[in-house]
Design an enzyme around this catalytic site. Structure first.
Site, PDB file in Angstrom:
ATOM      1  N   THR A 100     -36.418  37.660  54.715  1.00 53.30           N
ATOM      2  CA  THR A 100     -35.325  38.639  54.706  1.00 53.30           C
ATOM      3  C   THR A 100     -35.125  39.224  53.318  1.00 53.30           C
ATOM      4  O   THR A 100     -34.987  40.448  53.162  1.00 53.30           O
ATOM      5  CB  THR A 100     -34.027  37.985  55.204  1.00 53.30           C
ATOM      6  OG1 THR A 100     -34.199  37.600  56.575  1.00 53.30           O
ATOM      7  CG2 THR A 100     -32.850  38.948  55.099  1.00 53.30           C
TER       8      THR A 100
ATOM      9  N   HIS B 144     -41.778  29.231  55.942  1.00 55.01           N
ATOM     10  CA  HIS B 144     -41.491  28.394  57.112  1.00 55.01           C
ATOM     11  C   HIS B 144     -42.183  28.862  58.378  1.00 55.01           C
ATOM     12  O   HIS B 144     -42.242  28.127  59.363  1.00 55.01           O
ATOM     13  CB  HIS B 144     -39.978  28.268  57.335  1.00 55.01           C
ATOM     14  CG  HIS B 144     -39.327  29.459  57.955  1.00 55.01           C
ATOM     15  ND1 HIS B 144     -38.973  30.574  57.234  1.00 55.01           N
ATOM     16  CD2 HIS B 144     -38.960  29.706  59.233  1.00 55.01           C
ATOM     17  CE1 HIS B 144     -38.411  31.457  58.051  1.00 55.01           C
ATOM     18  NE2 HIS B 144     -38.387  30.956  59.266  1.00 55.01           N
TER      19      HIS B 144
ATOM     20  N   THR C 205     -33.328  31.045  39.181  1.00 54.41           N
ATOM     21  CA  THR C 205     -34.162  29.882  38.909  1.00 54.41           C
ATOM     22  C   THR C 205     -35.123  29.666  40.068  1.00 54.41           C
ATOM     23  O   THR C 205     -34.706  29.577  41.227  1.00 54.41           O
ATOM     24  CB  THR C 205     -33.287  28.626  38.732  1.00 54.41           C
ATOM     25  OG1 THR C 205     -32.376  28.847  37.662  1.00 54.41           O
ATOM     26  CG2 THR C 205     -34.142  27.409  38.439  1.00 54.41           C
TER      27      THR C 205
ATOM     28  N   CYS D 294     -26.755  40.368  71.028  1.00 54.02           N
ATOM     29  CA  CYS D 294     -25.433  40.405  71.648  1.00 54.02           C
ATOM     30  C   CYS D 294     -24.564  41.384  70.869  1.00 54.02           C
ATOM     31  O   CYS D 294     -24.397  41.247  69.657  1.00 54.02           O
ATOM     32  CB  CYS D 294     -24.811  39.020  71.645  1.00 54.02           C
ATOM     33  SG  CYS D 294     -23.321  38.899  72.656  1.00 54.02           S
TER      34      CYS D 294
END
Length: 394
Positions: A58, A194, A230, A323
């Site tokens: 994102t 991920h 960082t 939704c």
């Protein structure tokens, strides 16, 4: 996560050191980060200096779209038009919406064919219609819902003909289909750890050194002055291990997942429930569709009902629906592909990965008939509102 990535993160978590510090521990952390950057770059066909670490897909999409739009508009105020496919992830769609609403951007939507693919001639026509206004083209590498793989190199070449930077969200693609940054011709590529067996919360924007991008975050400029903060050395280490392993094992893992996918699709179609497959699909094919993606449409069903019924027997899946104002909406991806709204409401996405087995596929096929029968009964009894009687909020 891949076991090797878990081990890499765990080892680095107990090691003291800020990669921006000059003392011994800081230098050791910096070495881990830079060696990981080299690993990731090598696996994705990029130079190490082109890998800009972020918190995930994102943020990388936001940096690419907002950063490139602002840079291009600053250099030429006429450059206010974004050319974006209609099947993008909401990380791209919502960023575009922000730029249109708050920063004066305009958007030209690139329509897709019934398989969810953007044809190069569609992009060429959109650019030719108003070439002086184009700021950026963004078309995802592989779709997160239906698994369709886009002709990225061809699209990037068209954008290059008009001198327009090309961004592609490769979150679903990296580690699951060959991704070569240099060969693709893209200027900006989004990847996330991920989705390929690494930890949540780390990703990268792979950006050409001359790509026009300005930063969104300020306060240190740790990542090529494009991203401050960082750096997450443990996450980056796990990211690198996951990328390297997923790319190294891609040929055999693709063949294994294609076999599982085809068994699942064939079994679902053979149930006699009227199920159809969304997107590009041919048995054995992993060039036009991700190997681990199965997207089914079930007639006279509400996708949410199917999701909950399958979840109750241990099958976790998704629908791709959204939704709005308390009313579930069908997938924008399916609607963009021309699927009728009623059909789109019965969508079901099942994703296979490195932990998936033949037993998992058989369990899904065993669970489907009962779940579909109950979901269809609820659909018919409530006029299409699903298990909740009235369409549920949320």
């Amino acid at each position: 996560m891949l076991p090797a990535a878990v081990e890499a993160v765990a080892q680095q978590l107990v090691t003291v050191g800020n990669a921006s510090s000059l003392h011994g521990s800081g230098r050791a952390a910096r070495r881990v980060v830079e060696e990981s950057r080299e690993q990731i770059a090598g696996a994705l066909g990029a130079r190490p200096s082109e890998v800009v670490f972020t918190s995930g897909g994102t943020e990388s999409d936001n940096l690419a779209l907002q950063g490139a739009f602002r840079a291009r508009r600053a250099a030429d105020p006429r450059r206010t038009r974004l050319l974006v496919s209609t099947v993008e992830h909401h990380a791209v769609l919502d960023t575009v919406e922000h730029l249109v609403r708050d920063e004066g951007a305009r958007v030209s939507w690139l329509e897709v064919d019934p398989e969810g693919r953007v044809a190069p001639e569609v992009l060429r026509a959109a650019l030719a219609a108003e070439p002086e206004s184009a700021a950026l083209v963004s078309v995802m590498w592989a779709n997160n819902e239906v698994g369709t793989i886009q002709p990225v190199a061809e699209l990037a070449a068209v954008a290059a003909e008009f001198g327009v930077p090309f961004h592609t969200d490769a979150v679903q693609a990296a580690g699951h289909t060959p991704v070569d940054f240099a060969a693709s011709g893209a200027d900006l590529v989004t990847v996330s750890a991920h989705k390929l067996g690494g930890p949540v919360g780390v990703g990268a924007l792979v950006a050409r050194r001359d790509a026009p991008v300005v930063p969104l975050l300020f306060g240190g400029g740790q990542e090529r002055q494009l991203r401050s903060g960082t750096v997450d050395a443990p996450g980056i280490r796990g990211f690198a291990v996951a990328v390297e392993e997923s790319v190294r094992t891609l040929p055999e893992e693709t063949a294994r997942l294609v076999a599982l996918r085809d068994r699942l699709v064939r079994g679902a179609l053979d149930l006699g429930l009227g199920i159809t497959v969304s997107g590009a699909y041919a048995p054995g094919d992993a060039e036009r569709r991700l190997a681990g993606n199965v997207h089914l449409r079930v007639p006279r069903c509400d996708g949410d009902s199917l999701l909950y019924l399958l979840d109750a027997v241990g099958v976790e899946c998704s629908t791709g629906s959204a939704c709005q104002a308390g009313v579930p909406q069908p997938s924008h991806v399916l609607l963009a592909m021309g699927v009728p709204e009623e059909e789109a409401r019965g969508a079901l996405r099942l994703t296979l990965g490195h932990t998936s087995s033949e037993a998992d596929v058989e369990a899904v096929l065993a669970a489907l008939p009962g779940a579909v029968e109950r979901a269809q009964r609820a659909h018919d009894a409530t006029g299409g509102a699903g298990l909740g009687g009235a369409r549920r909020a949320g």
